[in-house]
Design a protein around this motif. Structure first.
Motif, mmCIF file in Angstrom:
data_model
loop_
_atom_site.group_PDB
_atom_site.id
_atom_site.type_symbol
_atom_site.label_atom_id
_atom_site.label_comp_id
_atom_site.label_asym_id
_atom_site.label_seq_id
_atom_site.Cartn_x
_atom_site.Cartn_y
_atom_site.Cartn_z
ATOM 1 N N UNK A 70 0.852 -1.327 0.146
ATOM 2 C CA UNK A 70 -0.016 0.015 -0.161
ATOM 3 C C UNK A 70 0.919 1.343 0.046
ATOM 4 N N UNK A 71 2.224 1.285 0.084
ATOM 5 C CA UNK A 71 2.893 2.396 0.111
ATOM 6 C C UNK A 71 3.141 2.775 -1.508
ATOM 7 N N UNK A 72 3.220 4.076 -1.543
ATOM 8 C CA UNK A 72 3.287 4.637 -2.985
ATOM 9 C C UNK A 72 4.615 3.966 -3.666
ATOM 10 N N UNK B 13 -2.945 5.646 11.721
ATOM 11 C CA UNK B 13 -2.256 7.058 12.419
ATOM 12 C C UNK B 13 -2.733 8.073 11.553
ATOM 13 N N UNK B 14 -3.714 8.271 11.109
ATOM 14 C CA UNK B 14 -4.394 9.645 10.452
ATOM 15 C C UNK B 14 -3.842 9.490 8.905
ATOM 16 N N UNK B 15 -3.045 8.428 8.519
ATOM 17 C CA UNK B 15 -2.726 8.751 6.972
ATOM 18 C C UNK B 15 -4.215 8.539 6.091
ATOM 19 N N UNK B 16 -3.866 8.974 4.614
ATOM 20 C CA UNK B 16 -4.657 9.000 3.682
ATOM 21 C C UNK B 16 -4.762 7.576 2.924
ATOM 22 N N UNK C 231 -1.142 6.831 1.781
ATOM 23 C CA UNK C 231 -0.146 7.978 1.710
ATOM 24 C C UNK C 231 0.152 8.747 2.911
ATOM 25 N N UNK C 232 0.383 10.028 2.931
ATOM 26 C CA UNK C 232 0.824 10.620 3.893
ATOM 27 C C UNK C 232 -0.338 11.280 4.911
ATOM 28 N N UNK C 233 -0.098 11.946 5.865
ATOM 29 C CA UNK C 233 -1.165 12.252 6.891
ATOM 30 C C UNK C 233 -2.330 13.000 6.248
ATOM 31 N N UNK C 234 -3.485 12.532 6.570
ATOM 32 C CA UNK C 234 -5.059 13.258 6.292
ATOM 33 C C UNK C 234 -5.074 14.457 6.308
ATOM 34 N N UNK D 111 -2.871 10.318 -7.075
ATOM 35 C CA UNK D 111 -3.860 11.067 -6.262
ATOM 36 C C UNK D 111 -3.012 12.547 -5.872
ATOM 37 N N UNK D 112 -3.711 13.538 -6.030
ATOM 38 C CA UNK D 112 -3.219 14.937 -5.774
ATOM 39 C C UNK D 112 -3.485 15.198 -4.376
ATOM 40 N N UNK D 113 -2.490 15.462 -3.440
ATOM 41 C CA UNK D 113 -2.529 15.658 -2.077
ATOM 42 C C UNK D 113 -2.191 17.188 -1.789
ATOM 43 N N UNK D 114 -2.349 17.436 -0.648
ATOM 44 C CA UNK D 114 -1.741 18.921 -0.237
ATOM 45 C C UNK D 114 -0.201 19.146 -0.407
#
Length: 414
Positions: free
Chosen positions: A36-38, A360-363, A381-384, A399-402
């Motif tokens: 599940x890691x990019x 842990x609040x990831x996306x 991915x990283x934190x949500x 996916x386009x994240x912040x």
């Protein structure tokens, strides 16, 4: 693009959902052996748009465009750009950009770059994309051409610009006193609709401008916009803010089927699957039969309905509260309740790309089947900090994240 309240399938209505945490707590991973890691995380300051095919990805940022080789993510090239660029098309041969500052259409530019090197391949001045961010045809960008009028007012014509060469494949002038629309229906080729002042509607292919059909409408009356779903045409006119009158026609015969008025304040009208949806002010959503205009069913307490397929509609609340409904388009029956997920991309058949909070609040990004309710985790991915915008291309999920992050995952076999 059409103004206020255009009755068409909303672009990406998914962004208004709120997530619940509980549903994610026991979620299993993706296919066995799938991480599940990019595979790679791309970055772009002031990230604007992403496009491409399975072999390369183009990333448009505030002042630059970069191309990355896939699946490894090695940067192939980067070019500096003027402000206000739009990414219109990206494939194995060309990346097409549009530049328009909104003040002088005669100075607007379409340009094609060599996909392998980023070098300029062609340039067209005086053309503005007809639909934002859309190539809109097989190998063609549909654009408005600015036509100076000399002593007369300037006019515009639609043109099909070849993505590879920049050549003008075709040009269609709007009939005097008529209307035009770029018609995009899910699963259908893009078409150009032209309605002349005499009430004749002509449909053209977007890639070649070949005439597809022509029909004389029965007394269309004043027309300010039009929208098509299958063999039904909606023409409408505006009041102060919303649509105040809409008329539905049979596209095969031109026969006028029914009319709906909403004076004086108007209402929203839009195609949702093969039905017509209507909503006035804060009232319920009415689902109308496209042949008669009679109410099939209504939905209270929800703000939007949009099509997942012709059979299923997705209901969205406002303000968001974490609830989503999948409804039978014909009857309004609740097929499934979806909580804890926010749709993050356009549907593919009955499957939605969805996002939620992972460990842990990831996306967490997953695929959800609206018929079975099955959820397959695709990536983490990283934190949500809010729902991403995702799409698939080839065997990749992006996916386009912040903060300019674009995680890329390899999709498991379907």
């Amino acid at each position: 693009m059409s103004p206020r309240g255009v009755p068409r399938r909303p672009d990406r209505p998914w962004r208004r959902f709120v997530l619940l945490l509980a549903v994610l707590l026991g979620l299993a991973g993706g296919a066995p052996g799938t991480s599940l890691d990019p595979a790679v995380v791309l970055r772009g300051a002031g990230l604007s748009e992403v496009g491409g095919d399975g072999s390369a990805i183009s990333v448009l940022s505030t002042d630059s465009l970069a191309s990355y080789r896939m699946p490894g993510g090695a940067r192939r090239w980067s070019v500096r750009l003027a402000a206000g660029a739009q990414l219109l098309a990206a494939d194995g041969t060309r990346v097409v950009l549009g530049f328009d500052d909104g003040t002088n259409r005669a100075a607007a530019v379409l340009t094609g770059l060599d996909a392998a090197t980023g070098a300029p391949a062609w340039r067209r001045t005086g053309y503005v994309p007809a639909v934002y961010g859309c190539a809109c045809g097989d190998g063609v960008v549909v654009a408005e051409q600015y036509v100076p009028g000399g002593d007369q007012p300037a006019t515009t014509a639609l043109a099909g610009i070849d993505v590879r060469t920049g050549a003008v494949r075709w040009s269609l002038g709007t009939p005097p006193g008529g209307r035009r629309e770029v018609v995009r229906e899910p699963g259908e080729p893009v078409r150009i609709a032209m309605l002349d002042a005499g009430g004749t509607l002509r449909l053209y292919r977007a890639d070649t401008a070949a005439l597809v059909s022509a029909v004389d409408l029965q007394d269309p009356g004043p027309v300010e916009g039009l929208a098509i779903s299958a063999d039904r045409l909606l023409v409408y006119r505006y009041g102060l803010r919303n649509i105040v009158a809409g008329t539905v026609f049979d596209l095969g015969t031109g026969r006028r089927l029914w009319q709906r008025t909403a004076e004086p304040y108007g209402e929203r009208l839009w195609w949702c699957a093969r039905a017509l949806c209507a909503r006035a002010n804060e009232g319920p959503i009415l689902v109308l039969d496209p042949d008669t205009g009679r109410e099939r069913w209504r939905l209270d307490g929800w703000t939007d309905l949009s099509a997942v397929t012709e059979r299923y509609l997705l209901a969205t609340p406002s303000p968001p509260d974490g609830r989503h409904l999948v409804l039978d388009a014909a009857t309004g029956r609740v097929v499934r309740r979806i909580d804890g997920w926010e749709p993050a991309g356009d549907p593919a058949g009955t499957r939605l790309l969805v996002a939620g909070r992972g460990a842990a609040g990831t996306t967490l990004v997953a695929r959800l089947d609206v018929e079975s309710g099955a959820v397959t985790a695709l990536g983490q991915a990283g934190r949500w900090s809010g729902p991403p915008e995702c799409f698939t291309t080839g065997a990749l999920l992006l996916c386009r994240l912040d903060q300019g992050r674009i995680p890329v995952w390899r999709l498991p076999a379907a």
